[in-house]
Motif scaffolding. Structure first.
Motif, PDB file in Angstrom:
ATOM      1  N   GLY A   1       3.607  -4.736  23.549  1.00 35.09           N
ATOM      2  CA  GLY A   1       3.244  -3.707  22.582  1.00 35.09           C
ATOM      3  C   GLY A   1       2.855  -4.145  21.190  1.00 35.09           C
ATOM      4  O   GLY A   1       2.594  -3.297  20.335  1.00 35.09           O
TER       5      GLY A   1
ATOM      6  N   ASN B   1       0.554  -5.065  18.115  1.00 34.34           N
ATOM      7  CA  ASN B   1      -0.850  -4.826  17.790  1.00 34.34           C
ATOM      8  C   ASN B   1      -1.271  -5.551  16.515  1.00 34.34           C
ATOM      9  O   ASN B   1      -2.309  -5.255  15.939  1.00 34.34           O
ATOM     10  CB  ASN B   1      -1.147  -3.324  17.676  1.00 34.34           C
ATOM     11  N   GLN B   2      -0.444  -6.521  16.090  1.00 36.13           N
ATOM     12  CA  GLN B   2      -0.792  -7.331  14.924  1.00 36.13           C
ATOM     13  C   GLN B   2      -0.297  -8.763  15.132  1.00 36.13           C
ATOM     14  O   GLN B   2       0.856  -8.977  15.516  1.00 36.13           O
ATOM     15  CB  GLN B   2      -0.142  -6.782  13.647  1.00 36.13           C
TER      16      GLN B   2
ATOM     17  N   GLY C   1      -5.113  -8.141  19.763  1.00 35.65           N
ATOM     18  CA  GLY C   1      -5.020  -6.955  20.604  1.00 35.65           C
ATOM     19  C   GLY C   1      -3.628  -6.389  20.715  1.00 35.65           C
ATOM     20  O   GLY C   1      -2.669  -6.912  20.180  1.00 35.65           O
ATOM     21  N   GLY C   2      -3.498  -5.278  21.454  1.00 35.18           N
ATOM     22  CA  GLY C   2      -2.229  -4.590  21.579  1.00 35.18           C
ATOM     23  C   GLY C   2      -1.843  -4.371  23.016  1.00 35.18           C
ATOM     24  O   GLY C   2      -2.375  -4.977  23.937  1.00 35.18           O
ATOM     25  N   SER C   3      -0.901  -3.455  23.215  1.00 36.03           N
ATOM     26  CA  SER C   3      -0.317  -3.284  24.537  1.00 36.03           C
ATOM     27  C   SER C   3      -1.279  -2.673  25.540  1.00 36.03           C
ATOM     28  O   SER C   3      -1.064  -2.779  26.739  1.00 36.03           O
ATOM     29  CB  SER C   3       0.929  -2.396  24.419  1.00 36.03           C
TER      30      SER C   3
ATOM     31  N   LYS D   1       9.227   0.184  20.712  1.00 34.86           N
ATOM     32  CA  LYS D   1       8.251  -0.890  20.925  1.00 34.86           C
ATOM     33  C   LYS D   1       8.861  -2.253  20.590  1.00 34.86           C
ATOM     34  O   LYS D   1       8.694  -3.235  21.326  1.00 34.86           O
ATOM     35  CB  LYS D   1       7.011  -0.648  20.058  1.00 34.86           C
TER      36      LYS D   1
ATOM     37  N   VAL E   1       4.204  -4.743  14.801  1.00 33.19           N
ATOM     38  CA  VAL E   1       3.806  -3.461  15.384  1.00 33.19           C
ATOM     39  C   VAL E   1       3.535  -2.479  14.257  1.00 33.19           C
ATOM     40  O   VAL E   1       4.315  -2.382  13.302  1.00 33.19           O
ATOM     41  CB  VAL E   1       4.907  -2.903  16.302  1.00 33.19           C
ATOM     42  N   GLN E   2       2.440  -1.764  14.386  1.00 34.45           N
ATOM     43  CA  GLN E   2       2.077  -0.715  13.442  1.00 34.45           C
ATOM     44  C   GLN E   2       2.049   0.614  14.191  1.00 34.45           C
ATOM     45  O   GLN E   2       1.345   0.755  15.195  1.00 34.45           O
ATOM     46  CB  GLN E   2       0.701  -0.994  12.841  1.00 34.45           C
TER      47      GLN E   2
ATOM     48  N   SER F   1       2.125  -9.338  23.362  1.00 33.99           N
ATOM     49  CA  SER F   1       1.003  -8.400  23.423  1.00 33.99           C
ATOM     50  C   SER F   1       1.185  -7.409  24.560  1.00 33.99           C
ATOM     51  O   SER F   1       0.941  -6.206  24.413  1.00 33.99           O
ATOM     52  CB  SER F   1      -0.302  -9.180  23.589  1.00 33.99           C
TER      53      SER F   1
END
Length: 257
Positions: free
Chosen positions: A159, A161-162, A226-228, A87, A69-70, A156
């Motif tokens: 949450g 995103n990486q 992709g992310g949340s 997250k 997570v970023q 995903s």
């Protein structure tokens, strides 16, 4: 008699005779060392080395996934960490809910840092970022081929995103290497027999060997899932593990009769 003894003593005092004796002594030492070294370094002169190879194909049963997570542009370092922790708690719970035990979830990297914008010729702090990377070991992927994609999809939705990497492994690597080793020895012996027949050379016993493992699984990177904010059905990835090989080379040293 006394005179003869004195003459002998006087001869030994002659520098030329002393140097001659010293030279003979040094020469003798050099010869002894050379002979000894020859016996140590080359105990068996007539040898031939034959190399065989063994290959064993396998399907991986373990996947190692790195995801994270970023957090960007938080108004304070405290808020950046707060967002990251919230997250990550959701992500870990989702991964555990996707049949991954807690012992197989490990933090790989954790960072907090200021972010800068360039304004009026100077860098100014514009916010704070935070990042956490998890290493996930997913077992039993042979029995459940959708397990890896299920874990990534669950993470995903929670949450992440990486997704920065994935690699495959096998739990029975020692047994597979032993199979490849046995095949490599058999291959080397067959080559030695063929070499003996072709050259008319008689080979004796095996006097040495060494092993070189030349095959290993390569990491397969997987990026940008992709992310949340994305629909889990849309980002559900296909993660084929394929078939890989373990390759072992064995070199056998034979005496030549």
């Amino acid at each position: 008699m006394l005179e003869k003894t004195m003459n002998v003593s006087e001869k030994w005092k002659d520098p030329k005779i002393g140097l001659m004796f010293f030279g003979i002594l040094i020469l003798g030492i050099i010869v002894v060392v050379a002979l000894t070294r020859e016996r140590i370094v080359s105990p068996i002169d007539n040898q031939v080395t034959v190399t065989g190879q063994g290959k064993v194909a396998y399907q991986p049963d373990i996947a190692n996934v790195t995801l994270g997570v970023q957090v960007e542009k938080a108004d304070s370092a405290e808020n950046a960490l707060k967002q990251l922790n919230e997250k990550m708690n959701n992500i870990v719970a989702a991964i555990e809910g996707a049949s991954v035990p807690k012992k197989n979830i490990q933090t790989q990297a954790y960072s907090l840092y200021p972010q800068y914008d360039f304004k009026n010729g100077a860098s100014v702090v514009s916010g704070y970022g935070a990042n956490q990377q998890l290493s996930i070991k997913i077992e039993g992927i042979q029995e459940n081929t959708e397990l890896v994609s299920g874990v990534i999809t669950a993470a995903s939705s929670a949450g992440i995103n990486q997704v920065t990497g994935i690699s495959f492994d096998v739990s029975s690597v020692s047994d597979l290497k032993q199979q490849a080793r046995i095949m490599a020895v058999a291959d080397a012996k067959a080559k030695a027999l063929e070499l003996s027949n072709v050259t008319g050379t008689r080979l004796g016993k095996i006097v040495g060997w060494y092993e070189n493992a030349v095959g290993s699984p390569d990491p397969q990177p997987l990026m940008g899932l992709g992310g949340s904010a994305m629909d889990a059905k849309e980002v559900s990835p296909r993660i084929p593990s394929g078939t890989q090989e373990i390759v072992v080379e064995m070199s056998l040293n034979y005496q030549v009769k």
